[in-house]
Design an enzyme around this catalytic site. Sequence first.
Site, PDB file in Angstrom:
ATOM      1  N   TYR A 105       0.863  -1.190   0.000  1.00 42.76           N
ATOM      2  CA  TYR A 105       0.000   0.000   0.000  1.00 42.76           C
ATOM      3  C   TYR A 105       0.903   1.245   0.000  1.00 42.76           C
ATOM      4  O   TYR A 105       1.884   1.307   0.761  1.00 42.76           O
ATOM      5  CB  TYR A 105      -0.881  -0.041   1.255  1.00 42.76           C
ATOM      6  CG  TYR A 105      -1.644   1.226   1.479  1.00 42.76           C
ATOM      7  CD1 TYR A 105      -2.531   1.695   0.519  1.00 42.76           C
ATOM      8  CD2 TYR A 105      -1.464   1.972   2.634  1.00 42.76           C
ATOM      9  CE1 TYR A 105      -3.219   2.872   0.716  1.00 42.76           C
ATOM     10  CE2 TYR A 105      -2.162   3.149   2.839  1.00 42.76           C
ATOM     11  CZ  TYR A 105      -3.042   3.592   1.867  1.00 42.76           C
ATOM     12  OH  TYR A 105      -3.709   4.765   2.051  1.00 42.76           O
ATOM     13  N   LYS A 122     -10.951  -2.141   6.255  1.00 42.81           N
ATOM     14  CA  LYS A 122     -11.305  -2.919   5.078  1.00 42.81           C
ATOM     15  C   LYS A 122     -12.263  -4.059   5.460  1.00 42.81           C
ATOM     16  O   LYS A 122     -13.358  -3.795   5.876  1.00 42.81           O
ATOM     17  CB  LYS A 122     -10.015  -3.409   4.412  1.00 42.81           C
ATOM     18  CG  LYS A 122      -8.966  -2.283   4.192  1.00 42.81           C
ATOM     19  CD  LYS A 122      -9.512  -1.187   3.331  1.00 42.81           C
ATOM     20  CE  LYS A 122      -8.556  -0.097   2.900  1.00 42.81           C
ATOM     21  NZ  LYS A 122      -7.710   0.555   3.880  1.00 42.81           N
TER      22      LYS A 122
HETATM   23  N1  PLP Z   1      -2.412  -1.838   4.669  1.00 40.46           N
HETATM   24  C1  PLP Z   1      -3.070  -2.097   3.520  1.00 40.46           C
HETATM   25  C2  PLP Z   1      -2.811  -3.381   2.806  1.00 40.46           C
HETATM   26  C3  PLP Z   1      -3.981  -1.170   3.004  1.00 40.46           C
HETATM   27  O1  PLP Z   1      -4.630  -1.439   1.856  1.00 40.46           O
HETATM   28  C4  PLP Z   1      -4.198   0.052   3.709  1.00 40.46           C
HETATM   29  C5  PLP Z   1      -5.137   1.076   3.202  1.00 40.46           C
HETATM   30  O2  PLP Z   1      -5.623   1.018   2.095  1.00 40.46           O
HETATM   31  C6  PLP Z   1      -3.491   0.295   4.878  1.00 40.46           C
HETATM   32  C7  PLP Z   1      -2.614  -0.678   5.344  1.00 40.46           C
HETATM   33  C8  PLP Z   1      -3.707   1.556   5.672  1.00 40.46           C
HETATM   34  O3  PLP Z   1      -4.914   1.473   6.374  1.00 40.46           O
HETATM   35  P1  PLP Z   1      -5.850   2.728   6.782  1.00 40.46           P
HETATM   36  O4  PLP Z   1      -6.332   3.346   5.505  1.00 40.46           O
HETATM   37  O5  PLP Z   1      -6.919   2.101   7.595  1.00 40.46           O
HETATM   38  O6  PLP Z   1      -4.998   3.667   7.559  1.00 40.46           O
END
Ligand code: PLP
Length: 380
Positions: free
Chosen positions: A100, A198
């Site tokens: 990400y 998610k």
């Molecule tokens: N890890 C993954 C695989 C993600 O897809 C995301 C966000 O899209 C994150 C971490 C970060 O999470 P958050 O948006 O809840 O801060």
Amino acid sequence: MEQETVLAQAGTRTDPGTGALSTPLYQSATFRHPALGESTGYDYSRTANPTRTALESSLAALDGGSRACAFASGMAALDAVFRLVRHDERRRVVVTEDPYGGTVRMLDQLFQHYGLHPTYVDTSDNGAVEAELARGGVALLLVEFPTNPLLRVADIAALAQAARRVGALFAVDNTFLTPYLFRPLEHGADIAVYSATKYLGGHNDVVAGAVVCRDADLGQQVAYIQNAAGAILGPMDSWLLIRGLKTLAIRMDRQMDNALAIAEFLSTHPHVQAVRYPGLAGDPGHDLLLRQAKGCGAVLSFEVDDPDRVRAILKGVEIFSFAESLGGVESLITYPAVQTHADLAADVRDRLGINNRLLRLSVGIENINDLLHDLKTVLE
Ligand code: PLP
């Protein structure tokens, strides 16, 4: 107990005072002490809150961990994992090369200034990871499983052994599969980390994160960071997450059925050049993923034949929403090169194949015929 049961019964199940089945929402910042030197176990909600505790106990049980901590976002959860790196002589963090984009931004733009040195590698290549670890000074190996948005698959048990050999902590970002499909700690990881925004939440209505640790001592260190840095999940959002967890299994099953049907449809479409979904029998990660996990999740990406088609697709979709995120009951379509992965350097994006023809789908629980019709219409 099977995961479906643990999920359906997430939360406290009974409130001793009232018998309430739904976990009470303790929307309180502070707690009255019975007397000097006495406590109910709750003093102040940054340290602990009963609604958050109910959520954290469920998260720990789901992953088979000794302790879970719930954070204000997935990034806050990753922040706590990076803060575990406190050795003077080990300052390197080895990370999946297509994670990400926010993970890259956090390491390159924030932690680099505090002396952490990230190195990005293809974690679907055991040899490449071992070579990086052998260079020395590695405190943490962080693997996204599968990767985002290219859905590449790592061998988690092999990487756990490699990390252990050099004394590095091993964390798996398990956001895409969730403990319903995959339990990283059982495969040798020290830490499972989540954007609970998610699938765990599942309704696109709460931003949250979680860290689950196998070892009690490590769990205590994360809890210390959670309290000291303060990026906690609030009571209301903890309650929403408990509610989301209860339906994770049936949501995920339906989402995977829909994702496979869409991947099969896209694979034969004349305007689609490539589909990446480990659920497809021909996908390079198919066998390796299913050797480790119960299912392949419901995120897939595909490349259209012409970048000029992208604008019309994003404008034309009616059932899919053009929006950033994934894992909710509503289907979303994302353009990684300009959204989720804009923080990767352009040359890295090109090398990896996160190009201007690549679109990512997070498939929801809608009727499959409506989803297919939507995609058929915009691809014509
Ligand atoms: N890890 C993954 C695989 C993600 O897809 C995301 C966000 O899209 C994150 C971490 C970060 O999470 P958050 O948006 O809840 O801060």
